[in-house]
Motif scaffolding. Structure first.
Motif, PDB file in Angstrom:
ATOM      1  N   TYR A 162       0.842  -1.187   0.000  1.00 22.58           N
ATOM      2  CA  TYR A 162       0.000   0.000   0.000  1.00 22.58           C
ATOM      3  C   TYR A 162       0.878   1.239   0.000  1.00 22.58           C
ATOM      4  O   TYR A 162       1.940   1.248   0.608  1.00 22.58           O
ATOM      5  CB  TYR A 162      -0.874   0.043   1.258  1.00 22.58           C
ATOM      6  N   MET A 163       0.405   2.288  -0.661  1.00 20.62           N
ATOM      7  CA  MET A 163       1.123   3.561  -0.618  1.00 20.62           C
ATOM      8  C   MET A 163       0.146   4.684  -0.327  1.00 20.62           C
ATOM      9  O   MET A 163      -0.951   4.727  -0.895  1.00 20.62           O
ATOM     10  CB  MET A 163       1.849   3.854  -1.923  1.00 20.62           C
ATOM     11  N   SER A 164       0.546   5.593   0.551  1.00 15.97           N
ATOM     12  CA  SER A 164      -0.301   6.737   0.857  1.00 15.97           C
ATOM     13  C   SER A 164      -0.267   7.732  -0.298  1.00 15.97           C
ATOM     14  O   SER A 164       0.573   7.638  -1.196  1.00 15.97           O
ATOM     15  CB  SER A 164       0.192   7.438   2.127  1.00 15.97           C
ATOM     16  N   ASN A 165      -1.180   8.682  -0.275  1.00 17.22           N
ATOM     17  CA  ASN A 165      -1.107   9.772  -1.244  1.00 17.22           C
ATOM     18  C   ASN A 165       0.196  10.514  -1.015  1.00 17.22           C
ATOM     19  O   ASN A 165       0.508  10.929   0.095  1.00 17.22           O
ATOM     20  CB  ASN A 165      -2.274  10.740  -1.054  1.00 17.22           C
ATOM     21  N   ASP A 199       5.698  18.392  -9.777  1.00 16.41           N
ATOM     22  CA  ASP A 199       5.344  17.036  -9.375  1.00 16.41           C
ATOM     23  C   ASP A 199       6.348  16.466  -8.379  1.00 16.41           C
ATOM     24  O   ASP A 199       6.270  15.299  -8.014  1.00 16.41           O
ATOM     25  CB  ASP A 199       5.233  16.122 -10.596  1.00 16.41           C
ATOM     26  N   ASP A 200       7.305  17.282  -7.938  1.00  9.90           N
ATOM     27  CA  ASP A 200       8.276  16.820  -6.948  1.00  9.90           C
ATOM     28  C   ASP A 200       7.561  16.370  -5.682  1.00  9.90           C
ATOM     29  O   ASP A 200       6.701  17.062  -5.156  1.00  9.90           O
ATOM     30  CB  ASP A 200       9.267  17.940  -6.587  1.00  9.90           C
ATOM     31  N   VAL A 201       7.947  15.209  -5.166  1.00  8.55           N
ATOM     32  CA  VAL A 201       7.328  14.659  -3.963  1.00  8.55           C
ATOM     33  C   VAL A 201       8.076  15.151  -2.734  1.00  8.55           C
ATOM     34  O   VAL A 201       9.291  15.022  -2.629  1.00  8.55           O
ATOM     35  CB  VAL A 201       7.349  13.112  -4.009  1.00  8.55           C
ATOM     36  N   LEU A 202       7.350  15.724  -1.793  1.00 12.20           N
ATOM     37  CA  LEU A 202       7.949  16.188  -0.550  1.00 12.20           C
ATOM     38  C   LEU A 202       7.995  15.073   0.489  1.00 12.20           C
ATOM     39  O   LEU A 202       8.887  15.013   1.320  1.00 12.20           O
ATOM     40  CB  LEU A 202       7.151  17.373   0.003  1.00 12.20           C
ATOM     41  N   PHE A 203       7.003  14.181   0.455  1.00  6.03           N
ATOM     42  CA  PHE A 203       6.948  13.085   1.424  1.00  6.03           C
ATOM     43  C   PHE A 203       6.066  11.966   0.886  1.00  6.03           C
ATOM     44  O   PHE A 203       5.071  12.214   0.227  1.00  6.03           O
ATOM     45  CB  PHE A 203       6.371  13.570   2.759  1.00  6.03           C
ATOM     46  N   SER A 204       6.447  10.721   1.166  1.00  4.98           N
ATOM     47  CA  SER A 204       5.581   9.589   0.847  1.00  4.98           C
ATOM     48  C   SER A 204       5.742   8.520   1.928  1.00  4.98           C
ATOM     49  O   SER A 204       6.761   8.457   2.617  1.00  4.98           O
ATOM     50  CB  SER A 204       5.915   9.006  -0.530  1.00  4.98           C
ATOM     51  N   PHE A 205       4.719   7.695   2.061  1.00  6.85           N
ATOM     52  CA  PHE A 205       4.718   6.627   3.060  1.00  6.85           C
ATOM     53  C   PHE A 205       4.140   5.380   2.406  1.00  6.85           C
ATOM     54  O   PHE A 205       3.099   5.437   1.755  1.00  6.85           O
ATOM     55  CB  PHE A 205       3.860   7.021   4.270  1.00  6.85           C
ATOM     56  N   SER A 206       4.803   4.247   2.565  1.00 14.04           N
ATOM     57  CA  SER A 206       4.318   3.039   1.908  1.00 14.04           C
ATOM     58  C   SER A 206       4.584   1.791   2.743  1.00 14.04           C
ATOM     59  O   SER A 206       5.464   1.767   3.605  1.00 14.04           O
ATOM     60  CB  SER A 206       4.971   2.880   0.530  1.00 14.04           C
ATOM     61  N   ILE A 207       3.772   0.761   2.474  1.00 12.45           N
ATOM     62  CA  ILE A 207       3.959  -0.562   3.057  1.00 12.45           C
ATOM     63  C   ILE A 207       4.169  -1.522   1.892  1.00 12.45           C
ATOM     64  O   ILE A 207       3.319  -1.631   1.007  1.00 12.45           O
ATOM     65  CB  ILE A 207       2.738  -1.007   3.880  1.00 12.45           C
ATOM     66  N   VAL A 208       5.314  -2.189   1.869  1.00 12.87           N
ATOM     67  CA  VAL A 208       5.677  -3.068   0.757  1.00 12.87           C
ATOM     68  C   VAL A 208       5.755  -4.506   1.244  1.00 12.87           C
ATOM     69  O   VAL A 208       6.326  -4.781   2.301  1.00 12.87           O
ATOM     70  CB  VAL A 208       7.043  -2.643   0.162  1.00 12.87           C
ATOM     71  N   ARG A 209       5.184  -5.420   0.472  1.00 13.50           N
ATOM     72  CA  ARG A 209       5.260  -6.846   0.791  1.00 13.50           C
ATOM     73  C   ARG A 209       6.284  -7.519  -0.111  1.00 13.50           C
ATOM     74  O   ARG A 209       6.419  -7.161  -1.285  1.00 13.50           O
ATOM     75  CB  ARG A 209       3.899  -7.523   0.596  1.00 13.50           C
ATOM     76  N   ALA A 210       6.971  -8.524   0.403  1.00 17.51           N
ATOM     77  CA  ALA A 210       7.920  -9.273  -0.405  1.00 17.51           C
ATOM     78  C   ALA A 210       7.164 -10.149  -1.393  1.00 17.51           C
ATOM     79  O   ALA A 210       6.186 -10.806  -1.054  1.00 17.51           O
ATOM     80  CB  ALA A 210       8.802 -10.137   0.495  1.00 17.51           C
ATOM     81  N   THR A 211       7.593 -10.109  -2.651  1.00 12.57           N
ATOM     82  CA  THR A 211       7.019 -10.966  -3.682  1.00 12.57           C
ATOM     83  C   THR A 211       8.166 -11.651  -4.418  1.00 12.57           C
ATOM     84  O   THR A 211       9.341 -11.423  -4.120  1.00 12.57           O
ATOM     85  CB  THR A 211       6.188 -10.144  -4.687  1.00 12.57           C
ATOM     86  N   ASP A 212       7.823 -12.470  -5.388  1.00 11.82           N
ATOM     87  CA  ASP A 212       8.866 -13.148  -6.160  1.00 11.82           C
ATOM     88  C   ASP A 212       9.755 -12.146  -6.892  1.00 11.82           C
ATOM     89  O   ASP A 212      10.930 -12.372  -7.100  1.00 11.82           O
ATOM     90  CB  ASP A 212       8.229 -14.101  -7.177  1.00 11.82           C
ATOM     91  N   GLU A 213       9.153 -11.000  -7.284  1.00 11.03           N
ATOM     92  CA  GLU A 213       9.913  -9.999  -8.042  1.00 11.03           C
ATOM     93  C   GLU A 213      10.530  -8.928  -7.144  1.00 11.03           C
ATOM     94  O   GLU A 213      11.318  -8.116  -7.598  1.00 11.03           O
ATOM     95  CB  GLU A 213       8.996  -9.307  -9.054  1.00 11.03           C
ATOM     96  N   ASN A 214      10.158  -8.922  -5.890  1.00  6.25           N
ATOM     97  CA  ASN A 214      10.564  -7.819  -5.011  1.00  6.25           C
ATOM     98  C   ASN A 214      11.225  -8.366  -3.754  1.00  6.25           C
ATOM     99  O   ASN A 214      10.557  -8.718  -2.792  1.00  6.25           O
ATOM    100  CB  ASN A 214       9.332  -6.975  -4.655  1.00  6.25           C
ATOM    101  N   GLU A 215      12.548  -8.450  -3.762  1.00 10.48           N
ATOM    102  CA  GLU A 215      13.283  -8.954  -2.604  1.00 10.48           C
ATOM    103  C   GLU A 215      13.559  -7.806  -1.638  1.00 10.48           C
ATOM    104  O   GLU A 215      14.178  -6.814  -2.017  1.00 10.48           O
ATOM    105  CB  GLU A 215      14.601  -9.588  -3.053  1.00 10.48           C
ATOM    106  N   LEU A 216      13.113  -7.945  -0.415  1.00 10.41           N
ATOM    107  CA  LEU A 216      13.303  -6.893   0.579  1.00 10.41           C
ATOM    108  C   LEU A 216      14.609  -7.093   1.337  1.00 10.41           C
ATOM    109  O   LEU A 216      15.168  -8.197   1.359  1.00 10.41           O
ATOM    110  CB  LEU A 216      12.129  -6.878   1.556  1.00 10.41           C
ATOM    111  N   PRO A 217      15.129  -6.040   1.978  1.00 12.00           N
ATOM    112  CA  PRO A 217      16.398  -6.143   2.708  1.00 12.00           C
ATOM    113  C   PRO A 217      16.356  -7.188   3.820  1.00 12.00           C
ATOM    114  O   PRO A 217      15.340  -7.378   4.484  1.00 12.00           O
ATOM    115  CB  PRO A 217      16.578  -4.742   3.305  1.00 12.00           C
ATOM    116  N   LEU A 218      17.470  -7.894   3.976  1.00 10.93           N
ATOM    117  CA  LEU A 218      17.693  -8.798   5.112  1.00 10.93           C
ATOM    118  C   LEU A 218      16.642  -9.900   5.211  1.00 10.93           C
ATOM    119  O   LEU A 218      16.345 -10.406   6.283  1.00 10.93           O
ATOM    120  CB  LEU A 218      17.732  -8.005   6.425  1.00 10.93           C
ATOM    121  N   GLY A 219      16.064 -10.274   4.084  1.00 11.33           N
ATOM    122  CA  GLY A 219      15.106 -11.373   4.089  1.00 11.33           C
ATOM    123  C   GLY A 219      13.793 -11.066   4.778  1.00 11.33           C
ATOM    124  O   GLY A 219      13.042 -11.971   5.128  1.00 11.33           O
TER     125      GLY A 219
END
Length: 239
Positions: A162-165, A199-219
């Motif tokens: 999920y990503m916030s506005n 369109d420069d972003v000043l701040f963003s907040f997101s929740i990312v899940r690990a998928t087959d294509e998306n390896e997250l840090p430190l497992g």
């Protein structure tokens, strides 16, 4: 004599008031004005030393982290990242925390002069890593930080998280922030008014899940990411 004392007392009071006002103006937090989120007690643009103090940590509690050894990403990480050695508790969940600092403005913008590289942006992003298998545990803990309704969040859900506005210049109601940011671009960078930087972003907040294509840090299985690069620029220019 009494009149003289009253005049002196009044003068001192006026001096104190003006001193307080001037100090406040130099420490404006754009984060609060745009209603963005900071990580725990930190503020975007803090130095490494200030960040550690705000989190109750010392230099011995962190070490440099190299993304190339455990993180696949399409976006190149800017600056220097430190990992907090021991697990932390954030929103009642145990996690590993990565703190990212940008030490040179020139690493972010095409600058007019080399001298501007001395502008230290400080804390610009934080990644919070979880081993939680149940993605709803993380979502429930951070839904307030996402800053949008559940309906909007579910609509924006793309399978990876999920990503916030994003807080962007073009949709800001506060004209002072727009002017401050654009003035920074004109004064320090090779910015052209013909270009569209709104369109420069000043701040963003997101929740990312690990998928087959998306390896997250430190497992890790899920990652919460705070990104306040634009706010770090503004907060530093107002010191």
């Amino acid at each position: 004599m009494k009149t003289m004392k009253k005049i002196l007392a009044l003068s001192m009071m006026i001096i104190c008031i003006f001193t307080m006002i001037s100090c406040k103006d130099k420490n404006i937090s754009w984060t609060e004005q745009v209603k963005a989120t900071s990580f725990l007690n930190t503020e975007w643009g803090m130095s490494k030393e200030q960040t550690l103090e705000a989190l109750g940590l010392t230099e011995d509690d962190i070490e440099s982290y190299d993304y190339s050894n455990g993180y696949i990403s399409d976006e190149e990480e800017i600056g220097r990242t430190y990992i907090v050695k021991n697990k932390m508790i954030v929103d009642n969940l145990e996690c590993t925390v990565l703190l990212n600092f940008v030490y040179n403005l020139g690493d972010v913008y095409d600058l007019k002069s080399f001298e501007y590289r001395t502008i230290d942006l400080g804390l610009t992003s934080v990644k919070v890593l979880f081993d939680e298998r149940d993605c709803y545990n993380v979502y429930d803990s951070f839904k307030d930080e996402l800053g949008v309704s559940t309906r909007e969040i579910l609509k924006a859900y793309d399978g990876d998280g999920y990503m916030s506005n994003e807080i962007q210049l073009f949709n800001l109601r506060n004209q002072d922030i727009k002017r401050e940011y654009m003035a920074m671009l004109e004064d320090t960078t090779n910015y052209s008014k013909d270009e569209d930087h709104l369109d420069d972003v000043l701040f963003s907040f997101s929740i990312v899940r690990a998928t087959d294509e998306n390896e997250l840090p430190l497992g890790s299985r899920q990652m919460v990411e705070y990104n306040g690069l634009g706010l770090a620029v503004l907060n530093n220019l107002n010191k």
